[in-house]
Design a protein around this motif. Structure first.
Motif, PDB file in Angstrom:
ATOM      1  N   UNK B  26       0.821  -1.197   0.000  1.00  0.00           N
ATOM      2  CA  UNK B  26       0.000   0.000   0.000  1.00  0.00           C
ATOM      3  C   UNK B  26       0.863   1.258   0.000  1.00  0.00           C
ATOM      4  N   UNK B  27       0.451   2.237  -0.798  1.00  0.00           N
ATOM      5  CA  UNK B  27       1.187   3.488  -0.855  1.00  0.00           C
ATOM      6  C   UNK B  27       0.645   4.502   0.141  1.00  0.00           C
ATOM      7  N   UNK B  28      -0.420   4.160   0.799  1.00  0.00           N
ATOM      8  CA  UNK B  28      -1.057   5.126   1.688  1.00  0.00           C
ATOM      9  C   UNK B  28      -0.192   5.391   2.909  1.00  0.00           C
ATOM     10  N   UNK B  29      -0.222   6.614   3.395  1.00  0.00           N
ATOM     11  CA  UNK B  29       0.406   6.915   4.677  1.00  0.00           C
ATOM     12  C   UNK B  29      -0.291   8.129   5.230  1.00  0.00           C
ATOM     13  N   UNK B  30      -1.343   7.890   5.976  1.00  0.00           N
ATOM     14  CA  UNK B  30      -2.144   9.002   6.425  1.00  0.00           C
ATOM     15  C   UNK B  30      -2.498   8.849   7.898  1.00  0.00           C
ATOM     16  N   UNK B  31      -1.779   9.562   8.744  1.00  0.00           N
ATOM     17  CA  UNK B  31      -2.006   9.421  10.183  1.00  0.00           C
ATOM     18  C   UNK B  31      -3.409   9.862  10.586  1.00  0.00           C
ATOM     19  N   UNK B  32      -4.029  10.751   9.799  1.00  0.00           N
ATOM     20  CA  UNK B  32      -5.336  11.278  10.210  1.00  0.00           C
ATOM     21  C   UNK B  32      -6.414  10.211  10.047  1.00  0.00           C
ATOM     22  N   UNK B  33      -6.406   9.558   8.883  1.00  0.00           N
ATOM     23  CA  UNK B  33      -7.401   8.516   8.684  1.00  0.00           C
ATOM     24  C   UNK B  33      -6.906   7.160   9.173  1.00  0.00           C
ATOM     25  N   UNK B  40       5.990   3.143  -0.014  1.00  0.00           N
ATOM     26  CA  UNK B  40       6.845   4.293  -0.321  1.00  0.00           C
ATOM     27  C   UNK B  40       8.182   4.188   0.400  1.00  0.00           C
ATOM     28  N   UNK B  41       8.124   3.743   1.645  1.00  0.00           N
ATOM     29  CA  UNK B  41       9.369   3.639   2.407  1.00  0.00           C
ATOM     30  C   UNK B  41      10.278   2.564   1.838  1.00  0.00           C
ATOM     31  N   UNK B  45      14.008   3.109   0.263  1.00  0.00           N
ATOM     32  CA  UNK B  45      15.176   2.368   0.727  1.00  0.00           C
ATOM     33  C   UNK B  45      15.874   1.686  -0.438  1.00  0.00           C
ATOM     34  N   UNK B  46      15.067   1.033  -1.291  1.00  0.00           N
ATOM     35  CA  UNK B  46      15.657   0.292  -2.408  1.00  0.00           C
ATOM     36  C   UNK B  46      16.360   1.248  -3.370  1.00  0.00           C
ATOM     37  N   UNK B  47      15.681   2.341  -3.735  1.00  0.00           N
ATOM     38  CA  UNK B  47      16.275   3.251  -4.722  1.00  0.00           C
ATOM     39  C   UNK B  47      17.553   3.893  -4.191  1.00  0.00           C
ATOM     40  N   UNK B 224      13.457  14.310  -6.730  1.00  0.00           N
ATOM     41  CA  UNK B 224      12.361  14.632  -5.821  1.00  0.00           C
ATOM     42  C   UNK B 224      12.578  13.977  -4.463  1.00  0.00           C
ATOM     43  N   UNK B 225      11.884  14.523  -3.489  1.00  0.00           N
ATOM     44  CA  UNK B 225      12.030  14.022  -2.133  1.00  0.00           C
ATOM     45  C   UNK B 225      11.341  12.678  -1.998  1.00  0.00           C
ATOM     46  N   UNK B 226      11.827  11.863  -1.097  1.00  0.00           N
ATOM     47  CA  UNK B 226      11.197  10.580  -0.822  1.00  0.00           C
ATOM     48  C   UNK B 226      11.421  10.253   0.636  1.00  0.00           C
ATOM     49  N   UNK B 227      11.354   8.987   0.971  1.00  0.00           N
ATOM     50  CA  UNK B 227      11.715   8.593   2.326  1.00  0.00           C
ATOM     51  C   UNK B 227      12.178   7.151   2.288  1.00  0.00           C
ATOM     52  N   UNK B 228      12.848   6.741   3.342  1.00  0.00           N
ATOM     53  CA  UNK B 228      13.240   5.344   3.440  1.00  0.00           C
ATOM     54  C   UNK B 228      12.683   4.796   4.745  1.00  0.00           C
ATOM     55  N   UNK B 229      12.773   3.503   4.919  1.00  0.00           N
ATOM     56  CA  UNK B 229      12.204   2.904   6.131  1.00  0.00           C
ATOM     57  C   UNK B 229      12.796   3.567   7.369  1.00  0.00           C
TER      58      UNK B 229
END
Lengths: 284, 282
Positions: B26-33, B40-41, B45-47, B224-229
């Motif tokens: 899942x690509x979702x990351x939404x603390x509100x819902x 994405x993480x 990490x892989x890239x 572009x910005x991203x994130x890793x685990x």
């Protein structure tokens, strides 16, 4: 094989030589760049207040990181107090008693794996183990996390060092009627002492720059620490928080703290290398 | 070690139950819902690791060659110490340097140049912000070079002099001996070294957190910005208040643990086999 002219062979040889020298140069250049930036930006943050005063809120100039410096020292000391004796004992077991038994090689294997684990995992682990049940972050939790990181490092280096002690030394002590524990403590330990100290110092250097595990365990605080049971200020997490902040005053402090950490780490690793070499020269 | 695994599984139970295997995809990351996914993480990490490996592996092998074969002894010692010190620099220092010095440098000089020359590829499009995947990868590369280089150097030093001398005796140039004798002889050791570096790069936290930009997004552009685990963990752990948020983060940690664990086991078994092989031959 296809025959190539001598010229082409010489040329490719020459090109590779230049290329490899360049690669080495890149590594050295990067080191020089990083060091010079940290030194030049860090020095300007140093003054008496930096070492003696508490941090100030953003916008108010002055203040220092005395509490974080103290906290880092304390957490590191606590971690060494836990990590060094246990790690050395494990090393003694592996080198003197375990040898090639299946259990010992299993321990060795596990230690190697943990050594390669990212430190952030150790942080999360200690968080679930210590911080969550206790309900709050604490300096103790930070020390435990760092001690876990130290353990395999020290166990493995002290095992290697103890193995370097020649067997004839152990045998002659045993022949004189010394009990096994006395041989280990009095003879083997004594003759491997420089190596053991080197291992401990290297582990110390490794943990004093650690940030990720402390983020999950010791957290940070802007006050003097009253007891290690509370969230404890420390330099590395302070760097993280201050560097991400928008205030130039805090950023300058982060550079100062970086310089301090870097000096400590590099001094430790150079010092340990130096005493190790001293020993080799004396022996050789 | 077992305790670590057990604790991580226990504490991520909540999110494992809620999201199941879909968590990984899942690509979702939404603390509100309260909807979380790890894709994405993992992608970040892989890239960033791939970029780091592409840069670091050739550089460190060639540096190791320089140290062992080509450099005069005194230079080799100085450079060797320099490389070791590079390994001793704490990762948060790399982070500071990366954020305040290297990222602006990338934004001003390297990224515009790349965009101009290779801009037709989707990899190099987008505004040059400095922080992002590419910068994170380059800094990771710098951080793992010392590790790969040190092991590779040891492997190269273990190549018996007689074999090399035989090569020189045939009239080969240094590079020919290196390519056909030294590298071939130590090939498996070099592979082991690369995986050691890989394990480092995957779990590296602080430096990446500083420069990767921390954005839950998958984008084709390396600018572009991203994130890793690891960076997600470092950034959001302190603010995770709801149990499901926390447990999702811990499950991320579990994923990272499993990845590095597999790499480590592989490295250990591989190195052990090499040690045995070398022992037989020497």
């Amino acid at each position: 094989m296809k025959a190539r002219s001598l010229f082409a062979r010489r040329l490719s040889d020459y090109l590779i030589k230049i290329l490899s020298a360049l690669a080495a140069l890149i590594a050295i250049f990067a080191l020089g760049w990083i060091l010079s930036v940290v030194v030049s930006r860090g020095v300007s943050a140093f003054n008496l207040d930096f070492f003696t005063k508490l941090p100030t809120p953003p916008g108010i100039s002055g203040g220092g990181l005395a509490n974080a410096i103290l906290g880092t020292l304390l957490i590191t000391a606590l971690a060494s107090l836990i990590g060094i004796p246990i790690g050395m004992l494990a090393g003694v077991y592996l080198a003197e008693f375990g040898l090639d038994r299946p259990f010992a090689s299993m321990i060795r294997f596990a230690a190697n794996v943990v050594m390669g684990m990212p430190s952030i995992i150790i942080g999360v682990f200690v968080y679930t183990l210590v911080v969550k049940p206790a309900g709050h972050f604490s300096g103790y939790a930070g020390a435990i996390a760092l001690a876990i990181i130290m353990l395999p490092l020290i166990a493995r280096t002290s095992e290697d060092m103890l193995r370097l002690v020649p067997n004839s030394l152990r045998e002659s002590a045993l022949a004189l009627g010394a009990p096994r524990w006395k041989v280990t403590l009095g003879v083997v330990f004594w003759s491997a002492k420089t190596g053991l100290i080197t291992g401990a110092l290297l582990a110390l250097a490794r943990i004093s720059g650690e940030t990720a595990p402390l983020l999950f365990t010791a957290l940070n605080s802007s006050y003097w620490m009253r007891s290690p049971k509370e969230p404890t200020a420390n330099l590395t997490v302070t760097i993280f928080n201050y560097a991400m902040s928008p205030y130039p005053d805090w950023k300058a402090k982060a550079w100062g703290a970086s310089l301090l950490i870097m000096i400590a780490v590099l001094a430790l690793s150079i010092f340990s290398r130096w005493i190790f070499r001293e020993k080799k020269i004396r022996k050789g | 070690m077992l305790a670590i695994f057990f604790e991580l599984v226990r504490n991520s139970g909540l999110s494992i139950k809620k999201f199941g295997l879909g968590f990984l995809l899942s690509m979702a990351w939404n603390p509100v819902t309260e909807d979380f996914g790890a894709l994405t993480s993992i992608f970040g990490t892989v890239v960033s690791t791939i970029i780091a490996m592409i840069i670091a592996v050739p550089l460190s092998i060639i540096t190791a060659l320089f140290l062992v074969e080509l450099a005069p002894p005194i230079l080799s010692r100085i450079v060797g110490i320099g490389v070791e010190l590079l390994a001793a620099v704490p990762s948060i220092i790399y982070g500071m340097w990366g954020l305040f010095v290297f990222a602006p440098f990338m934004a001003d000089h390297i990224q515009p140049a790349l965009g101009k020359t290779l801009g037709f590829l989707p990899l190099f499009q987008g505004p040059p912000m400095g922080i992002g995947m590419l910068s994170a990868g380059i800094i990771l590369a710098l951080m793992i070079i010392p590790f790969i280089c040190a092991v590779t150097r040891d492997v190269f030093q273990m190549v018996p002099a007689a074999v090399k001398e035989a090569g020189f005796g045939m009239g080969s140039t240094t590079w020919e001996v290196t390519r056909k004798v030294t590298i071939r002889y130590g090939f498996r050791g070099v592979i082991g070294a690369c995986f050691l570096g890989l394990g480092r790069a995957v779990g590296e936290t602080m430096a990446v957190t500083f420069v990767i930009g921390n954005d839950h997004r998958i984008s084709a552009s390396l600018f572009s910005a991203g994130n890793s685990i690891a960076s997600t963990l470092a950034n959001e752990f302190a603010e995770a208040a709801e149990p499901i948020y926390l447990s999702s983060l811990i499950e991320l940690g579990l994923v990272l643990f499993l990845i590095t664990f597999l790499i480590q086991i592989f490295v250990q078994l591989w190195l052990r086999r090499i040690a045995k092989g070398m022992g037989d031959r020497l």
